[in-house]
Design a protein around this motif. Structure first.
Motif, PDB file in Angstrom:
ATOM      1  N   VAL A 119       0.847  -1.195   0.000  1.00  0.00           N
ATOM      2  CA  VAL A 119       0.000   0.000   0.000  1.00  0.00           C
ATOM      3  C   VAL A 119       0.883   1.246   0.000  1.00  0.00           C
ATOM      4  O   VAL A 119       2.026   1.215   0.459  1.00  0.00           O
ATOM      5  N   PRO A 120       0.345   2.341  -0.514  1.00  0.00           N
ATOM      6  CA  PRO A 120       1.147   3.568  -0.550  1.00  0.00           C
ATOM      7  C   PRO A 120       1.298   4.193   0.833  1.00  0.00           C
ATOM      8  O   PRO A 120       0.623   3.814   1.787  1.00  0.00           O
ATOM      9  N   ASN A 121       2.200   5.157   0.915  1.00  0.00           N
ATOM     10  CA  ASN A 121       2.301   6.018   2.085  1.00  0.00           C
ATOM     11  C   ASN A 121       1.381   7.203   1.860  1.00  0.00           C
ATOM     12  O   ASN A 121       0.923   7.439   0.737  1.00  0.00           O
ATOM     13  N   LEU A 122       1.129   7.966   2.896  1.00  0.00           N
ATOM     14  CA  LEU A 122       0.277   9.136   2.790  1.00  0.00           C
ATOM     15  C   LEU A 122       1.068  10.362   3.225  1.00  0.00           C
ATOM     16  O   LEU A 122       1.595  10.400   4.348  1.00  0.00           O
ATOM     17  N   LEU A 123       1.168  11.346   2.335  1.00  0.00           N
ATOM     18  CA  LEU A 123       1.780  12.633   2.657  1.00  0.00           C
ATOM     19  C   LEU A 123       0.678  13.550   3.161  1.00  0.00           C
ATOM     20  O   LEU A 123      -0.320  13.768   2.476  1.00  0.00           O
ATOM     21  N   ILE A 124       0.870  14.078   4.366  1.00  0.00           N
ATOM     22  CA  ILE A 124      -0.094  14.993   4.978  1.00  0.00           C
ATOM     23  C   ILE A 124       0.595  16.344   5.131  1.00  0.00           C
ATOM     24  O   ILE A 124       1.709  16.425   5.653  1.00  0.00           O
ATOM     25  N   VAL A 125      -0.066  17.402   4.673  1.00  0.00           N
ATOM     26  CA  VAL A 125       0.486  18.755   4.755  1.00  0.00           C
ATOM     27  C   VAL A 125      -0.485  19.618   5.548  1.00  0.00           C
ATOM     28  O   VAL A 125      -1.697  19.587   5.307  1.00  0.00           O
ATOM     29  N   SER A 126       0.069  20.385   6.492  1.00  0.00           N
ATOM     30  CA  SER A 126      -0.731  21.211   7.393  1.00  0.00           C
ATOM     31  C   SER A 126      -0.007  22.531   7.619  1.00  0.00           C
ATOM     32  O   SER A 126       1.217  22.591   7.527  1.00  0.00           O
TER      33      SER A 126
END
Length: 174
Positions: free
Chosen positions: A41-48
């Motif tokens: 499964v892919p990784n998830l990039l989270i931007v805040s």
């Protein structure tokens, strides 16, 4: 690899049986039907923003080494003046759901139940609005996490009682 479809079918059947026993079935059938597939499964990039904890942007990324994740996070943080984090995913509620390949039966069963609940909730506002509201996403994920943990315990008790973890002590009893 040769036995993966059999293992997936066995776990789907076991989770489905417990979910039907818990009232999620109609005429003895689970709705929606459970459908899971072990895969990378892919990784998830989270931007805040730096000054708040928010889920402004999320992008799926191909799996990468930790040093590459760290470098990408640093580059994004510096160029956009934001806070970013790359996290691994345990599953994605596509249909069939993508489940992280694992040797942990408990994790697999918990993730099967977690991702199935996302499928189930899609037919209700909490699931249908998942991508349209940060609060809805938080409630949806929290619900699926708690649901996955509880259902996995029931599946383990039903089929793998020797793998049921001992009950934890209440915080005030320690």
């Amino acid at each position: 690899k040769a036995r993966q479809p059999l293992a997936e079918a066995i776990l789907e059947g076991q989770v489905a049986y417990v979910l039907v026993k818990q009232g999620f079935g109609l005429g003895g059938q689970l709705l929606p039907p459970i459908s899971m597939h072990f895969t990378e499964v892919p990784n998830l990039l989270i931007v805040s923003p730096r000054d708040q904890i928010r889920f402004d942007v999320s992008i799926n990324l191909d799996p990468m080494p930790v040093d590459a994740m760290d470098a990408l996070e640093s580059q994004i943080d510096q160029q956009l003046d934001v806070s970013s984090l790359i996290v691994p995913l345990g599953g994605i509620a596509l249909y069939p759901a993508m489940i992280l390949e694992t040797s942990s039966l408990r994790f697999a069963v918990e993730t099967f139940a977690h991702e199935w609940l996302h499928h189930y909730l899609f037919f209700f506002p909490l699931g249908f609005n998942y991508d349209f509201s940060g609060e809805t996403r938080i409630i949806n994920e929290t619900t699926a996490s708690l649901f996955g943990k509880e259902m996995s315990l029931l599946v383990l008790k039903q089929y793998y009682p020797d793998l049921v973890p001992p009950p934890s002590l209440p915080a005030d009893a320690a």
